[in-house]
Motif scaffolding. Sequence first.
Motif, PDB file in Angstrom:
ATOM      1  N   VAL A   4      60.422  29.884  74.586  1.00  0.00           N
ATOM      2  CA  VAL A   4      59.736  29.054  75.574  1.00  0.00           C
ATOM      3  C   VAL A   4      60.444  27.703  75.606  1.00  0.00           C
ATOM      4  N   ARG A   5      60.760  27.226  76.795  1.00  0.00           N
ATOM      5  CA  ARG A   5      61.442  25.936  76.903  1.00  0.00           C
ATOM      6  C   ARG A   5      60.607  24.826  76.260  1.00  0.00           C
ATOM      7  N   LYS A   6      61.294  23.842  75.704  1.00  0.00           N
ATOM      8  CA  LYS A   6      60.674  22.834  74.842  1.00  0.00           C
ATOM      9  C   LYS A   6      59.474  22.156  75.477  1.00  0.00           C
ATOM     10  N   CYS A   7      59.577  21.792  76.751  1.00  0.00           N
ATOM     11  CA  CYS A   7      58.502  21.026  77.382  1.00  0.00           C
ATOM     12  C   CYS A   7      57.225  21.840  77.556  1.00  0.00           C
ATOM     13  N   TYR A   8      57.316  23.179  77.428  1.00  0.00           N
ATOM     14  CA  TYR A   8      56.142  24.039  77.627  1.00  0.00           C
ATOM     15  C   TYR A   8      55.606  24.621  76.316  1.00  0.00           C
ATOM     16  N   ARG A   9      56.115  24.163  75.192  1.00  0.00           N
ATOM     17  CA  ARG A   9      55.633  24.675  73.913  1.00  0.00           C
ATOM     18  C   ARG A   9      54.285  24.033  73.550  1.00  0.00           C
ATOM     19  N   GLY A  10      53.513  24.759  72.776  1.00  0.00           N
ATOM     20  CA  GLY A  10      52.221  24.258  72.347  1.00  0.00           C
ATOM     21  C   GLY A  10      51.097  24.482  73.331  1.00  0.00           C
ATOM     22  N   LEU A  11      51.366  25.247  74.386  1.00  0.00           N
ATOM     23  CA  LEU A  11      50.347  25.493  75.413  1.00  0.00           C
ATOM     24  C   LEU A  11      49.803  26.921  75.375  1.00  0.00           C
ATOM     25  N   GLY A  12      50.308  27.736  74.438  1.00  0.00           N
ATOM     26  CA  GLY A  12      49.846  29.119  74.333  1.00  0.00           C
ATOM     27  C   GLY A  12      50.729  30.127  75.035  1.00  0.00           C
ATOM     28  N   PHE A  13      51.867  29.697  75.583  1.00  0.00           N
ATOM     29  CA  PHE A  13      52.727  30.610  76.324  1.00  0.00           C
ATOM     30  C   PHE A  13      53.493  31.555  75.405  1.00  0.00           C
ATOM     31  N   GLY A  14      53.865  31.082  74.211  1.00  0.00           N
ATOM     32  CA  GLY A  14      54.503  31.971  73.241  1.00  0.00           C
ATOM     33  C   GLY A  14      53.569  33.104  72.854  1.00  0.00           C
ATOM     34  N   LYS A  15      52.312  32.782  72.676  1.00  0.00           N
ATOM     35  CA  LYS A  15      51.309  33.797  72.353  1.00  0.00           C
ATOM     36  C   LYS A  15      51.175  34.791  73.489  1.00  0.00           C
ATOM     37  N   MET A  16      51.247  34.314  74.737  1.00  0.00           N
ATOM     38  CA  MET A  16      51.192  35.208  75.894  1.00  0.00           C
ATOM     39  C   MET A  16      52.352  36.202  75.887  1.00  0.00           C
ATOM     40  N   LEU A  17      53.573  35.702  75.638  1.00  0.00           N
ATOM     41  CA  LEU A  17      54.746  36.570  75.607  1.00  0.00           C
ATOM     42  C   LEU A  17      54.652  37.597  74.487  1.00  0.00           C
ATOM     43  N   PHE A  18      54.248  37.119  73.304  1.00  0.00           N
ATOM     44  CA  PHE A  18      54.124  38.013  72.150  1.00  0.00           C
ATOM     45  C   PHE A  18      53.083  39.094  72.428  1.00  0.00           C
ATOM     46  N   SER A  19      51.954  38.701  72.982  1.00  0.00           N
ATOM     47  CA  SER A  19      50.883  39.647  73.295  1.00  0.00           C
ATOM     48  C   SER A  19      51.325  40.649  74.352  1.00  0.00           C
TER      49      SER A  19
END
Length: 218
Positions: free
Chosen positions: A145-160
């Motif tokens: 996830v690009r740096k400016c969008y980290r910490g918003l839950g998007f990594g969890k979305m991709l992993f899920s």
Amino acid sequence: MDQENSSTFKHQISARIRLVTDPNNDIPHLHKLITQMANYHNLTEYLTVTETSLSNTLFKSPPFHSFTALILEVSPNPFPITPHKDLSFNPIIKNNFNLKAPVLDPQSNTFRSENDVYVAGHVLVFPSYNGFFEKPGLNMDQIFVRKCYRGLGFGKMLFSAVASVAASMGMGMVDWLVADWNEESIKFYEKMGAHCVSDYRLYKLYGEKLQQCANISG
């Protein structure tokens, strides 16, 4: 900072995960994401992938039966929820995340997918098999996830999303590698319930050494 090349999400943001399908639009964005990930891991000197090689690899087989890419997009507006032609993966949409603080994307024009839609991350997967387990699985080669969008839950979305595909296909596992220095990612994966197999090391044979080894039996 170039204000003309930046966008700010002030109050809400929406997210969508979909298959990479368009060689002309998706592949250049995917290549830029992979390049950023290589920079993050200090692996730029080993980066040989090109837009052409990505296109030649991605679209030869049905999704998830070979190398497959999912892309994460964000927008200040809700994404439409409509039937999808490709039944192998229905886009995952989460609209109207409430932001605790504004999010500034300094590369929004570079990663613009369409009007008010910006590419924010990706995940690469391919089928895997381990002879110890009853069922095959998916190997997650990259998640970013690009740096400016980290910490918003998007990594969890991709992993899920990857876990959902594996479960829906009757697979038994998802596996991947994580650098031992990347404590932030390790904590994230363990929070998601992942098990660390610490007794093995990754070995790679590539480049000139690969050719030398291939010629031994010649």
